[in-house]
Design an enzyme around this catalytic site. Structure first.
Site, PDB file in Angstrom:
ATOM      1  N   GLU A  17       0.729  -1.143   0.118  1.00 21.68           N
ATOM      2  CA  GLU A  17       0.042   0.021  -0.019  1.00 21.68           C
ATOM      3  C   GLU A  17       1.032   1.182   0.048  1.00 21.68           C
ATOM      4  OE1 GLU A  17      -3.771   0.268   1.886  1.00 21.68           O
ATOM      5  OE2 GLU A  17      -2.965   1.942   3.125  1.00 21.68           O
ATOM      6  N   TYR A  49      -6.883   7.004  -0.796  1.00 22.00           N
ATOM      7  CA  TYR A  49      -7.729   8.108  -1.230  1.00 22.00           C
ATOM      8  C   TYR A  49      -7.400   9.372  -0.937  1.00 22.00           C
ATOM      9  CZ  TYR A  49     -12.079  10.289  -3.038  1.00 22.00           C
ATOM     10  OH  TYR A  49     -13.150  10.839  -3.365  1.00 22.00           O
ATOM     11  N   ARG A 108     -16.028   3.432   3.751  1.00 23.08           N
ATOM     12  CA  ARG A 108     -16.892   4.608   4.408  1.00 23.08           C
ATOM     13  C   ARG A 108     -15.866   5.963   4.390  1.00 23.08           C
ATOM     14  NH1 ARG A 108     -18.641   5.566  10.286  1.00 23.08           N
ATOM     15  NH2 ARG A 108     -16.623   6.172  10.451  1.00 23.08           N
ATOM     16  N   GLN A 221       4.215   7.609  15.491  1.00 18.17           N
ATOM     17  CA  GLN A 221       3.369   7.155  14.816  1.00 18.17           C
ATOM     18  C   GLN A 221       2.614   5.788  15.603  1.00 18.17           C
ATOM     19  OE1 GLN A 221       5.119   3.650  13.222  1.00 18.17           O
ATOM     20  NE2 GLN A 221       3.656   3.208  11.457  1.00 18.17           N
TER      21      GLN A 221
END
Length: 296
Positions: A17, A49, A108, A221
């Site tokens: 990713e 996104y 969502r 993080q």
């Protein structure tokens, strides 16, 4: 071939990713990183996104399309929907399709601050022009276009969901709405994943399941992940944070090693796939792939 077709018995899927950079002047670095990651031959690369979920759909589509055109590697474009008008989503789907993107991770995302979260209804009402849940987006995509649809799942439960039982119900609804495969949120203890996997299978959720693993890169993080995602820290991670609290470089090395060990254990135990949250760092991807024997 769609991403769902990559999942086959005895052949675990390994995916990466990445996320689009927040600043335009950083775009060159992600293209350079993609070249190094593509050389590691992952089965697919997902693109979030926008930066940190900011909703920069154009940059997501740009990168996802580039991955496929330049490297011949399947891409998975993230798409969030909360509070988004249907016509905007339909426009994005048409744009993605025209760019050769046929695999979408339907999410969502963060709802608008004024959105109500009290109702347990899972479908958009006929009078509503916006989406409320990921399952609404999945159902809409399935009815309109021929996409392969991934969905997210949460081994420790979604941070906004009160119980694991309710979270499992929502996951089953995603399957029923037309999802093709699942990718988990990060976790740091493989036992949590295996219990989750056993439970969803018991509940009749049969979709291929990729385990999402993120390396620890620093104290800040970890604190952010705990707050944002509600993940728990096993004793071993707490000890690492304590041991290297004054040595961030060694903490980073130890964190990547822990992630690589997680991945190797998951694959030994026969998972459908593993999904590596690379943080846009090619060295993370390379270290993990080397540890699991996918590169020399």
């Amino acid at each position: 071939m769609s991403i769902k077709d990559l999942y086959q018995p005895k052949r675990p899927v390994v995916s990466f990713e990445i996320f689009p950079p927040k600043k335009d002047n950083a775009i060159k670095s992600i293209y350079e990183a993609l070249g190094q990651m593509a050389a590691l031959s992952p089965d697919f690369i997902s693109v979030t996104y926008g930066a940190g979920g900011s909703g920069n759909a154009n940059r997501t589509v740009e990168l996802a399309s580039f991955i496929q055109r330049r490297y011949g590697i399947k891409s998975l474009a993230h798409l969030t929907c909360a509070g988004t008008p249907h016509d905007k989503i339909h426009h994005l789907l048409t744009h993605m399709h025209s760019e050769g993107i046929h695999n979408i991770l339907a999410l969502r995302g963060d709802p608008p601050e004024d959105a109500s979260s009290s109702s347990s209804s899972s479908s958009s009402s006929s009078s509503s022009n916006t989406y409320r849940y990921a399952e609404d987006l999945i159902r809409d995509i399935r009815s309109r276009e021929k996409f392969c649809i991934g969905a997210a799942c949460y081994p420790e439960g979604h941070i906004d969901c009160d119980t694991m039982r309710l979270d499992m119900d929502y996951l089953r609804r995603k399957q029923d709405a037309g999802a093709d495969f699942l990718i988990t949120q990060l976790f740091f203890d493989n036992n949590i994943f295996f219990r989750f996997q056993e439970e969803i299978r018991r509940r009749g959720i049969t979709l291929p399941l990729s385990a999402g693993v993120m390396p620890i890169l620093g104290q800040a993080q970890i604190e952010r992940m705990i707050f944002m995602c509600g993940v728990s820290l096993p004793a071993g991670i707490v000890k690492l944070l304590h041991k290297y609290k004054h040595n961030p470089e060694d903490l980073r090395k130890a964190g990547i090693e822990h992630a690589a060990t997680q991945l190797a254990d998951l694959l030994r135990q026969g998972v459908d796939g593993v999904h590596i949250y690379t943080m846009n760092k090619p060295d993370i991807a390379a270290s993990c792939m080397k540890h699991i024997g996918r590169i020399n």
